[in-house]
Design an enzyme around this catalytic site. Structure first.
Site, PDB file in Angstrom:
ATOM      1  N   ASP A 103      30.658  11.424 -30.953  1.00  0.00           N
ATOM      2  CA  ASP A 103      31.092  12.304 -30.945  1.00  0.00           C
ATOM      3  C   ASP A 103      32.184  11.846 -32.386  1.00  0.00           C
ATOM      4  O   ASP A 103      33.043  10.731 -32.192  1.00  0.00           O
ATOM      5  CB  ASP A 103      32.339  13.263 -29.590  1.00  0.00           C
ATOM      6  CG  ASP A 103      32.435  14.092 -29.114  1.00  0.00           C
ATOM      7  OD1 ASP A 103      33.038  14.520 -30.511  1.00  0.00           O
ATOM      8  OD2 ASP A 103      32.292  15.106 -28.509  1.00  0.00           O
ATOM      9  N   ASP A 217      33.784  17.718 -34.174  1.00  0.00           N
ATOM     10  CA  ASP A 217      34.203  17.891 -33.155  1.00  0.00           C
ATOM     11  C   ASP A 217      34.970  18.890 -34.521  1.00  0.00           C
ATOM     12  O   ASP A 217      35.705  18.466 -35.113  1.00  0.00           O
ATOM     13  CB  ASP A 217      35.634  17.763 -32.703  1.00  0.00           C
ATOM     14  CG  ASP A 217      36.043  18.626 -31.320  1.00  0.00           C
ATOM     15  OD1 ASP A 217      35.946  18.626 -31.228  1.00  0.00           O
ATOM     16  OD2 ASP A 217      37.425  18.125 -31.894  1.00  0.00           O
ATOM     17  N   GLU A 270      30.310  21.108 -35.285  1.00  0.00           N
ATOM     18  CA  GLU A 270      30.867  22.721 -33.857  1.00  0.00           C
ATOM     19  C   GLU A 270      31.302  23.267 -35.436  1.00  0.00           C
ATOM     20  O   GLU A 270      32.786  23.022 -35.937  1.00  0.00           O
ATOM     21  CB  GLU A 270      31.972  21.654 -32.479  1.00  0.00           C
ATOM     22  CG  GLU A 270      31.855  22.609 -32.255  1.00  0.00           C
ATOM     23  CD  GLU A 270      33.107  22.668 -31.264  1.00  0.00           C
ATOM     24  OE1 GLU A 270      33.334  22.804 -30.302  1.00  0.00           O
ATOM     25  OE2 GLU A 270      34.383  21.757 -32.360  1.00  0.00           O
ATOM     26  N   HIS A 344      30.336  21.323 -22.542  1.00  0.00           N
ATOM     27  CA  HIS A 344      32.038  21.051 -21.682  1.00  0.00           C
ATOM     28  C   HIS A 344      33.360  21.876 -22.375  1.00  0.00           C
ATOM     29  O   HIS A 344      33.961  21.922 -21.257  1.00  0.00           O
ATOM     30  CB  HIS A 344      32.661  19.379 -22.598  1.00  0.00           C
ATOM     31  CG  HIS A 344      32.928  19.236 -23.936  1.00  0.00           C
ATOM     32  ND1 HIS A 344      31.724  19.578 -24.657  1.00  0.00           N
ATOM     33  CD2 HIS A 344      33.922  19.433 -24.195  1.00  0.00           C
ATOM     34  CE1 HIS A 344      33.052  19.773 -25.780  1.00  0.00           C
ATOM     35  NE2 HIS A 344      33.720  19.601 -26.290  1.00  0.00           N
ATOM     36  N   ASP A 345      32.851  22.665 -22.533  1.00  0.00           N
ATOM     37  CA  ASP A 345      33.757  23.771 -23.328  1.00  0.00           C
ATOM     38  C   ASP A 345      33.519  25.504 -22.183  1.00  0.00           C
ATOM     39  O   ASP A 345      33.878  25.905 -22.688  1.00  0.00           O
ATOM     40  CB  ASP A 345      33.677  23.786 -24.837  1.00  0.00           C
ATOM     41  CG  ASP A 345      34.737  22.689 -25.337  1.00  0.00           C
ATOM     42  OD1 ASP A 345      35.598  22.150 -24.340  1.00  0.00           O
ATOM     43  OD2 ASP A 345      34.362  22.718 -26.285  1.00  0.00           O
TER      44      ASP A 345
HETATM   45  C1  NOJ Z   1      36.082  21.470 -29.242  1.00  0.00           C
HETATM   46  C2  NOJ Z   1      36.181  20.305 -28.280  1.00  0.00           C
HETATM   47  O1  NOJ Z   1      34.526  20.848 -27.680  1.00  0.00           O
HETATM   48  C3  NOJ Z   1      36.582  20.429 -27.215  1.00  0.00           C
HETATM   49  O2  NOJ Z   1      36.877  20.532 -25.738  1.00  0.00           O
HETATM   50  C4  NOJ Z   1      38.340  20.805 -28.176  1.00  0.00           C
HETATM   51  O3  NOJ Z   1      39.249  20.462 -27.205  1.00  0.00           O
HETATM   52  C5  NOJ Z   1      38.531  20.572 -29.136  1.00  0.00           C
HETATM   53  N1  NOJ Z   1      37.626  20.253 -30.076  1.00  0.00           N
HETATM   54  C6  NOJ Z   1      39.442  20.004 -29.675  1.00  0.00           C
HETATM   55  O4  NOJ Z   1      39.161  19.180 -29.873  1.00  0.00           O
END
Ligand code: NOJ
Length: 600
Positions: A103, A217, A270, A344-345
């Site tokens: 990551d 990210d 992302e 994970h989000d």
């Molecule tokens: C996206 C990540 O997937 C998430 O888990 C994180 O809180 C935010 N970006 C900030 O880095």
């Protein structure tokens, strides 16, 4: 298409498995997953058949946002182990022919990163590494914060995605710094060429250690527009609308591409924002421009979400299809899609898009069928291959996530929300913590995740849903995933075939063909998915009906002949299923998924 014209890439043919290390497997009994814990499970990943592991951040971090707040990009967090452990992991993966994607979190660092510590102290070299600004006269503007000198408001009205203003006041430097996420995650200033150089060198350092790519990210936030303008139409006051796909983002990423990227790496960016314009998407993926292999957009992740964590929105299958159809269409010539329904989000996909009650197993398999037979690279989030579900959160103290707790506490204190109880249903459906409960390895205490006290609750359904049980049952979700994963090796059409949706407006059935015409002939898949708990009849167009097709895969055991009511149905056997396609008349059972194949 002539066979040699197919733009073959290993990352198109791969299946990626995402590991959230904190919740995967704990080897040292402190209740927190770690790298040696992952090493213990390498044979598990190998048995599942995945090709790539995307490892969420394992770098040094004070954990304000579970590792997405990095204090040292070249060190491993103590809780997770050592660099030697990480090297063992890399070797163990490579020995099994599994690649490793790390990551890359470079929109922001931790406020405990050495760069920030020096920047807040005003050291010349680091002065401009972050977004420092003077405050505004509180009387002259209509936004405010609870901190900072008397009479001073933050520099603009941007709100953090994690609640509160996007600015924090620093007493040492006596200025405000921008943080789109938590206050412990200050945004890096990519306008500064030294910042870019630091990032590129760090990336090179990891590539030299042997990694195979990066998941990047929130990478479309790194360029902020001149003057940081407010936007009253943006729920975040401009933080979202002004920072996404900013004016210099392609300049920065093409510089990165030229300096450090390579078509042989898997890179996936992302991309935050409600709707990514396709021309931007193509630029992110153009090998001559930004050169990413894929991107993660959020369009399907927002369908059931209201504006806030405690709000929900009704959605319909045709909207979900429209998102995937737009993306396949948009990238079919020059680009490549990533395929995911959870990470994970996000809440667990079977609870969100399937039926995690009576048809948990069927709907988990159906969603998997979708992800593995659309065009793109499928991403499996740990536990998805077991059909893991959302957690039955009942009280606020069961949550750990900053992005659940902060906005909720703020809303309660401002009176916008009466109490957690008042919004419990929505919060428990939306929270990121659903994905973060520990991986369920067995029916034992704490699901075999740890010998200690887990950092977050283990789903009580682990007595039923766990790796041991799934692997022992040949009809399980887990075995179905293995079959799906292996399809990509066997059938080119699964990876490279053109996608043609059928009945785009239908709110119950998702059906499509995938077709690959090569020198050797035409290969085709016909996929039919019933997104409902009732039986449905599907009349296929004549050109889709086929006498020669065989059922490659289905989520009902055809031989078991179970009908919609759960009764034995002697008419439903392998031949019937093939005959139905020949007649162009399918009868799909609840959450039934079928993948047919023919070649001419
Ligand atoms: C996206 C990540 O997937 C998430 O888990 C994180 O809180 C935010 N970006 C900030 O880095």
């Amino acid at each position: 298409m002539p066979t040699e014209d197919i733009d073959r890439r290993w990352w198109k043919e791969a299946v990626v498995y995402q590991i959230y290390p904190r919740s995967f497997n704990d080897a040292d009994g402190d209740g927190i997953g770690d790298i040696p814990g992952i090493v213990e499970r390498l044979d598990y990943l190998d048995a599942l058949g995945v090709d790539v592991v995307w490892l969420c951040p394992v770098y040094d971090s004070p954990n304000a946002d579970n590792g997405y707040d990095i204090s040292d990009y070249r060190a491993i967090m103590d809780e997770f182990g050592t660099m030697a452990d990480w090297e063992t992991l890399l070797d163990g993966l490579h020995d099994r022919d599994i690649k490793l994607v790390m990551d890359l979190v470079v929109n922001h660092t931790s406020d405990e990163h050495e760069w920030f510590v020096k920047s807040r102290a005003g050291e010349d070299e680091y002065d401009d590494y972050y977004w420092w600004r003077e405050g505004r006269d509180a009387d002259a503007v209509d936004w405010s914060a609870t901190e900072g000198p008397e009479g001073e408001a933050p520099p603009n009205a941007w709100k953090s995605f994690f609640g509160g203003p996007a600015w924090a006041y620093d007493d040492e430097r006596e200025a405000w710094y921008l943080h789109l996420f938590d206050r412990k995650q200050p945004d890096l200033n990519w306008e500064n060429p030294d910042v870019r150089e630091e990032v590129f060198e760090m990336m090179e350092w990891w590539f030299e250690k042997g990694i195979d790519g990066f998941r990047m990210d929130v990478i479309n936030l790194i360029s902020k527009p001149e003057g940081l303008p407010n936007d009253p139409d943006d729920p975040f006051g401009g933080a979202m609308s002004q920072s996404t796909n900013g004016p210099r983002v392609h300049e920065y990423l093409s510089e990165m591409n030229e300096r450090v990227l390579d078509r042989e790496y898997l890179t996936v960016g992302e991309m935050l924002g409600p709707k990514m314009p396709m021309d931007h998407a193509r630029r992110y993926l153009d090998p001559d421009e930004d050169g990413l292999s894929m991107l993660f957009h959020f369009e399907h992740m927002l369908l059931d979400r209201g504006e806030d964590l405690w709000k929900r929105r009704d959605w319909d299958l045709s909207e979900l299809k429209a998102v995937f159809n737009r993306w396949d269409e948009g990238l079919k010539e020059d680009g490549w899609n990533s395929l995911y329904l959870n990470n994970h989000d996000q809440p667990r996909m079977v609870s969100r898009f399937g039926n995690d009650g009576a048809y948990r197993r069927e709907s988990a398999k159906l969603l998997a069928t979708l992800l593995h037979t659309l065009r793109g690279t499928p991403y499996i989030y740990q536990g998805e291959e077991l059909g893991m579900t959302n957690y039955p959160f009942d009280s606020l103290d069961e949550f750990r996530d900053v992005d659940t707790l902060n906005p909720l506490r703020e809303a309660v204190s401002e009176g916008e929300v009466e109490s957690f109880e008042a919004v419990k249903e929505a919060v428990r459906a939306n929270s990121r913590d659903n994905a973060r409960t520990p991986m369920q390895w067995s029916a034992e205490e704490h699901a075999g995740f740890t010998d200690g006290e887990p950092w977050i609750g283990v789903n009580p359904n682990h007595d039923e849903i766990n790796v041991e049980a799934e692997r022992a049952d040949p009809e399980s979700v887990w075995h179905y995933y293995r079959d799906l994963i292996s399809l990509r090796d066997e059938y080119d059409v699964v990876v490279y075939g053109d996608y043609e949706p059928l009945f785009p407006d239908d709110g119950t059935v998702w059906a499509y063909t995938r077709t690959l015409a090569t020198d050797a002939g035409t290969e085709r898949l016909v996929v039919a998915l019933n997104f409902s708990s009732s039986e449905v009849a599907v009349g296929l167009p004549d050109e889709v009906a086929s006498d020669d097709a065989t059922l490659l895969l289905g989520n009902y055991d055809a031989a078991s002949e179970v009908d919609a009511a759960g009764d034995t149905d002697p008419d439903l056997d392998v031949d019937t299923v093939a005959d139905e396609l020949a007649a162009g008349d399918l009868r799909l059972r609840p959450w039934e998924a079928r993948v047919y194949h023919d070649s001419t």
